[in-house]
Write an enzyme that holds these catalytic residues in place. Structure first.
Site, PDB file in Angstrom:
ATOM      1  N   CYS A  93       1.090  -1.139   0.091  1.00 57.81           N
ATOM      2  CA  CYS A  93      -0.097   0.061   0.003  1.00 57.81           C
ATOM      3  C   CYS A  93       0.956   1.224   0.072  1.00 57.81           C
ATOM      4  O   CYS A  93       1.505   1.568  -0.943  1.00 57.81           O
ATOM      5  CB  CYS A  93      -1.010  -0.041   1.127  1.00 57.81           C
ATOM      6  SG  CYS A  93      -2.358   1.046   0.795  1.00 57.81           S
ATOM      7  N   HIS A 178      -3.737  -5.194   0.011  1.00 63.67           N
ATOM      8  CA  HIS A 178      -3.168  -5.677   1.602  1.00 63.67           C
ATOM      9  C   HIS A 178      -3.232  -7.298   1.353  1.00 63.67           C
ATOM     10  O   HIS A 178      -4.171  -7.802   1.809  1.00 63.67           O
ATOM     11  CB  HIS A 178      -4.048  -4.902   2.408  1.00 63.67           C
ATOM     12  CG  HIS A 178      -3.843  -3.458   2.595  1.00 63.67           C
ATOM     13  ND1 HIS A 178      -2.732  -3.372   3.472  1.00 63.67           N
ATOM     14  CD2 HIS A 178      -4.553  -2.875   2.222  1.00 63.67           C
ATOM     15  CE1 HIS A 178      -3.027  -1.756   3.568  1.00 63.67           C
ATOM     16  NE2 HIS A 178      -3.682  -1.371   2.743  1.00 63.67           N
ATOM     17  N   GLU A 180      -1.425  -8.856   3.327  1.00 61.97           N
ATOM     18  CA  GLU A 180      -1.453  -9.167   4.757  1.00 61.97           C
ATOM     19  C   GLU A 180      -2.784  -9.292   5.666  1.00 61.97           C
ATOM     20  O   GLU A 180      -2.798  -9.821   6.579  1.00 61.97           O
ATOM     21  CB  GLU A 180      -0.461  -8.461   5.283  1.00 61.97           C
ATOM     22  CG  GLU A 180      -0.961  -7.242   5.942  1.00 61.97           C
ATOM     23  CD  GLU A 180      -1.156  -6.146   5.072  1.00 61.97           C
ATOM     24  OE1 GLU A 180      -1.373  -4.886   5.478  1.00 61.97           O
ATOM     25  OE2 GLU A 180      -1.264  -6.231   3.812  1.00 61.97           O
TER      26      GLU A 180
END
Length: 235
Positions: A93, A178, A180
């Site tokens: 990001c 994202h 994660e």
């Protein structure tokens, strides 16, 4: 890249609850240690000069807001030197936007917020590291976007923004989305970003429901991409 127990992954964090998420346990399972650096508080020199992998995480500020957040310029200057040295770097990001900027590309406010879960349009290239994400919804949470740096390889686009991920040789990977995102942590995001969500007129209950639906699948796929990235690194 060695998975020796004395290998540490350095993490640059811009917001307390935007951490490594599901990737942190993957690193531990592979025998790595993880050390966080808080941007704007800690001296980032050690993390940026680390010859192993350094990961730059997301945050709500823009790359171009150096007047309001002077630490950003120092971070950018350190990152430029790091990338010129071809040191292993993963940006997520804001981290991806910082990499794009440090490589000379323009980073700017997009035409609309992209917040929510949707699939990527993967580039049809040989050995696309993001291939495991084919038809897998990922979490988008950004308002800024970037042009593709010169000599970078585009890896993925979305329906809203054309540049969602790129690589710059085997050692540098930038992900606008994202990867994660972790199901059990999403409530922290919904709380912490409440002002942004309301301003963007995002339906929070729907976003919560989508996160509960899609995050577990992403958690299962993300380690494959991370391990492939670690294996391809040239130190």
């Amino acid at each position: 890249m060695s998975t020796a127990l004395n290998e540490t992954i350095y993490i640059i964090q811009h917001l307390a609850f935007e951490d490594l998420g599901s990737l942190e346990d993957v690193f531990y399972q592979l025998g790595y240690r993880v050390r966080y650096f808080e941007a704007g508080v800690d001296d980032l020199s050690k993390a940026m000069q680390h010859t192993g992998l350094t990961i730059i995480l997301g945050g709500p500020i823009g790359v171009y807001e150096t007047n309001d957040y002077p630490f950003l310029q120092k971070e950018i200057d350190l990152l430029k030197v790091r990338l010129e040295s071809n040191l292993p770097t993963l940006g997520i990001c804001l981290g991806a936007q910082l990499i794009a900027h440090a490589l000379g590309a323009k980073v700017y406010a997009g035409h609309s917020k992209e917040i929510g879960w949707s699939t990527l349009e993967l580039e049809a290239i040989t050995h696309n590291i993001l291939a495991p994400l084919d038809q897998v919804p990922v979490l988008h949470w950004h308002g800024d976007t970037f042009d593709l740096p010169t000599n970078a390889q585009l890896l993925a686009s979305s329906a809203i923004y054309p540049n969602q991920a790129f690589s710059y040789g085997p050692n540098i990977l930038a992900l606008q989305f994202h990867i994660e995102a972790e199901a059990q942590a999403m409530e922290k995001w919904l709380i912490g970003h409440t002002c942004e969500l309301h301003k963007a007129q995002i339906n929070i209950p729907n976003l919560r429901m989508e996160s509960q639906q899609h995050a577990p699948h992403l958690e299962g796929v993300a380690p494959m991409i991370l391990q492939q990235f670690l294996q391809q690194l040239e130190l």
